[in-house]
Design a protein around this motif. Sequence first.
Motif, PDB file in Angstrom:
ATOM      1  N   LYS A  36       0.847  -1.194   0.000  1.00  0.00           N
ATOM      2  CA  LYS A  36       0.000   0.000   0.000  1.00  0.00           C
ATOM      3  C   LYS A  36       0.883   1.244   0.000  1.00  0.00           C
ATOM      4  CE  LYS A  36      -3.964  -2.071   2.184  1.00  0.00           C
ATOM      5  NZ  LYS A  36      -4.829  -2.110   3.339  1.00  0.00           N
ATOM      6  N   PRO A  37       1.369   1.632  -1.178  1.00  0.00           N
ATOM      7  CA  PRO A  37       2.258   2.804  -1.234  1.00  0.00           C
ATOM      8  C   PRO A  37       1.503   4.122  -1.092  1.00  0.00           C
ATOM      9  CG  PRO A  37       1.848   1.971  -3.425  1.00  0.00           C
ATOM     10  CD  PRO A  37       1.180   1.011  -2.470  1.00  0.00           C
ATOM     11  N   LEU A  38       2.244   5.144  -0.627  1.00  0.00           N
ATOM     12  CA  LEU A  38       1.760   6.518  -0.628  1.00  0.00           C
ATOM     13  C   LEU A  38       2.346   7.180  -1.861  1.00  0.00           C
ATOM     14  CD1 LEU A  38       2.380   7.595   3.071  1.00  0.00           C
ATOM     15  CD2 LEU A  38       0.258   6.811   2.044  1.00  0.00           C
ATOM     16  N   VAL A  39       1.486   7.721  -2.713  1.00  0.00           N
ATOM     17  CA  VAL A  39       1.948   8.266  -3.985  1.00  0.00           C
ATOM     18  C   VAL A  39       1.489   9.712  -4.118  1.00  0.00           C
ATOM     19  CG1 VAL A  39       1.873   7.987  -6.478  1.00  0.00           C
ATOM     20  CG2 VAL A  39       1.835   5.974  -5.015  1.00  0.00           C
ATOM     21  N   PRO A  40       2.435  10.634  -4.349  1.00  0.00           N
ATOM     22  CA  PRO A  40       2.032  12.031  -4.580  1.00  0.00           C
ATOM     23  C   PRO A  40       1.190  12.134  -5.848  1.00  0.00           C
ATOM     24  CG  PRO A  40       4.421  11.856  -4.284  1.00  0.00           C
ATOM     25  CD  PRO A  40       3.885  10.458  -4.395  1.00  0.00           C
ATOM     26  N   GLU A  41       0.220  13.034  -5.827  1.00  0.00           N
ATOM     27  CA  GLU A  41      -0.644  13.218  -6.998  1.00  0.00           C
ATOM     28  C   GLU A  41       0.165  13.585  -8.236  1.00  0.00           C
ATOM     29  OE1 GLU A  41      -4.880  15.296  -8.123  1.00  0.00           O
ATOM     30  OE2 GLU A  41      -4.128  15.366  -6.078  1.00  0.00           O
ATOM     31  N   SER A  42       1.265  14.317  -8.051  1.00  0.00           N
ATOM     32  CA  SER A  42       2.106  14.678  -9.201  1.00  0.00           C
ATOM     33  C   SER A  42       2.706  13.430  -9.853  1.00  0.00           C
ATOM     34  CB  SER A  42       3.211  15.642  -8.776  1.00  0.00           C
ATOM     35  OG  SER A  42       4.024  15.053  -7.767  1.00  0.00           O
ATOM     36  N   ASP A  43       3.042  12.410  -9.066  1.00  0.00           N
ATOM     37  CA  ASP A  43       3.565  11.156  -9.633  1.00  0.00           C
ATOM     38  C   ASP A  43       2.485  10.410 -10.413  1.00  0.00           C
ATOM     39  OD1 ASP A  43       5.983  11.743  -8.492  1.00  0.00           O
ATOM     40  OD2 ASP A  43       6.054   9.977  -7.192  1.00  0.00           O
ATOM     41  N   LEU A  44       1.245  10.417  -9.900  1.00  0.00           N
ATOM     42  CA  LEU A  44       0.162   9.730 -10.602  1.00  0.00           C
ATOM     43  C   LEU A  44      -0.120  10.380 -11.955  1.00  0.00           C
ATOM     44  CD1 LEU A  44      -2.356   8.953  -7.738  1.00  0.00           C
ATOM     45  CD2 LEU A  44      -0.847   7.357  -8.920  1.00  0.00           C
ATOM     46  N   ASN A  45       0.184  11.665 -12.077  1.00  0.00           N
ATOM     47  CA  ASN A  45      -0.032  12.372 -13.343  1.00  0.00           C
ATOM     48  C   ASN A  45       1.158  12.273 -14.289  1.00  0.00           C
ATOM     49  OD1 ASN A  45      -2.620  13.279 -12.648  1.00  0.00           O
ATOM     50  ND2 ASN A  45      -1.773  14.960 -11.476  1.00  0.00           N
ATOM     51  N   ASP A  46       2.232  11.601 -13.858  1.00  0.00           N
ATOM     52  CA  ASP A  46       3.433  11.443 -14.681  1.00  0.00           C
ATOM     53  C   ASP A  46       3.333  10.137 -15.470  1.00  0.00           C
ATOM     54  OD1 ASP A  46       5.957  11.075 -15.778  1.00  0.00           O
ATOM     55  OD2 ASP A  46       7.023  11.684 -13.962  1.00  0.00           O
ATOM     56  N   PRO A  47       3.165  10.200 -16.805  1.00  0.00           N
ATOM     57  CA  PRO A  47       3.001   8.975 -17.593  1.00  0.00           C
ATOM     58  C   PRO A  47       4.233   8.076 -17.616  1.00  0.00           C
ATOM     59  CG  PRO A  47       3.185  10.897 -19.031  1.00  0.00           C
ATOM     60  CD  PRO A  47       3.129  11.413 -17.619  1.00  0.00           C
ATOM     61  N   LYS A  48       5.385   8.580 -17.184  1.00  0.00           N
ATOM     62  CA  LYS A  48       6.589   7.731 -17.108  1.00  0.00           C
ATOM     63  C   LYS A  48       6.538   6.830 -15.874  1.00  0.00           C
ATOM     64  CE  LYS A  48       9.252  11.412 -19.109  1.00  0.00           C
ATOM     65  NZ  LYS A  48      10.023  12.544 -18.675  1.00  0.00           N
ATOM     66  N   LEU A  49       5.694   7.194 -14.893  1.00  0.00           N
ATOM     67  CA  LEU A  49       5.608   6.438 -13.645  1.00  0.00           C
ATOM     68  C   LEU A  49       4.324   5.616 -13.530  1.00  0.00           C
ATOM     69  CD1 LEU A  49       6.878   9.216 -11.205  1.00  0.00           C
ATOM     70  CD2 LEU A  49       8.184   7.325 -12.189  1.00  0.00           C
ATOM     71  N   TRP A  50       3.181   6.228 -13.941  1.00  0.00           N
ATOM     72  CA  TRP A  50       1.886   5.587 -13.759  1.00  0.00           C
ATOM     73  C   TRP A  50       1.026   5.765 -15.005  1.00  0.00           C
ATOM     74  CZ3 TRP A  50       0.906   2.705  -9.508  1.00  0.00           C
ATOM     75  CH2 TRP A  50       1.721   2.890  -8.400  1.00  0.00           C
ATOM     76  N   GLN A  51       0.225   4.741 -15.304  1.00  0.00           N
ATOM     77  CA  GLN A  51      -0.734   4.821 -16.404  1.00  0.00           C
ATOM     78  C   GLN A  51      -2.131   4.669 -15.820  1.00  0.00           C
ATOM     79  OE1 GLN A  51      -0.496   1.554 -19.126  1.00  0.00           O
ATOM     80  NE2 GLN A  51      -2.099   2.344 -20.459  1.00  0.00           N
ATOM     81  N   ALA A  52      -2.988   5.651 -16.060  1.00  0.00           N
ATOM     82  CA  ALA A  52      -4.372   5.573 -15.599  1.00  0.00           C
ATOM     83  C   ALA A  52      -5.103   4.521 -16.428  1.00  0.00           C
ATOM     84  CB  ALA A  52      -5.051   6.924 -15.720  1.00  0.00           C
ATOM     85  N   LEU A  53      -5.886   3.670 -15.756  1.00  0.00           N
ATOM     86  CA  LEU A  53      -6.674   2.643 -16.435  1.00  0.00           C
ATOM     87  C   LEU A  53      -8.139   3.039 -16.400  1.00  0.00           C
ATOM     88  CD1 LEU A  53      -4.981  -0.487 -14.847  1.00  0.00           C
ATOM     89  CD2 LEU A  53      -4.481   0.554 -17.060  1.00  0.00           C
ATOM     90  N   GLU A  54      -8.862   2.705 -17.429  1.00  0.00           N
ATOM     91  CA  GLU A  54     -10.284   3.081 -17.492  1.00  0.00           C
ATOM     92  C   GLU A  54     -11.153   1.991 -16.926  1.00  0.00           C
ATOM     93  OE1 GLU A  54     -11.592   5.598 -20.118  1.00  0.00           O
ATOM     94  OE2 GLU A  54      -9.655   6.443 -20.500  1.00  0.00           O
TER      95      GLU A  54
END
Length: 62
Positions: free
Chosen positions: A44-62
Motif C-alpha cells: 500500500k504505497p503513498l503516492v504524490p498526486e504529481s507522480d500519478l499524473n506522470d506517464p513515465k511512472l503511472w498509467q491511468a486505467l479506465e
Amino acid sequence: MISMRYKKVSGVHAGQTYVVIEPHSEIEANLRWVLHNEGNPQDKPLVPESDLNDPKLWQALE
C-alpha cells in the motif's frame, strides 16, 4: 480520485495494478494518495498526486 485504477509503468512493481483507496491526509498541501496493490494486498504505497499524473511512472486505467 478514489477507486481510480493505475498501472505502475516503471520500477520494482512495473506492470502491477493499483486502486486509489484514500487520501493519506486531507490537509496536506501536496496531496498524497494511498494505493492498494490488486495483486499484493500488503503493498500500500503513498503516492504524490504529481507522480500519478506522470506517464513515465503511472498509467491511468479506465
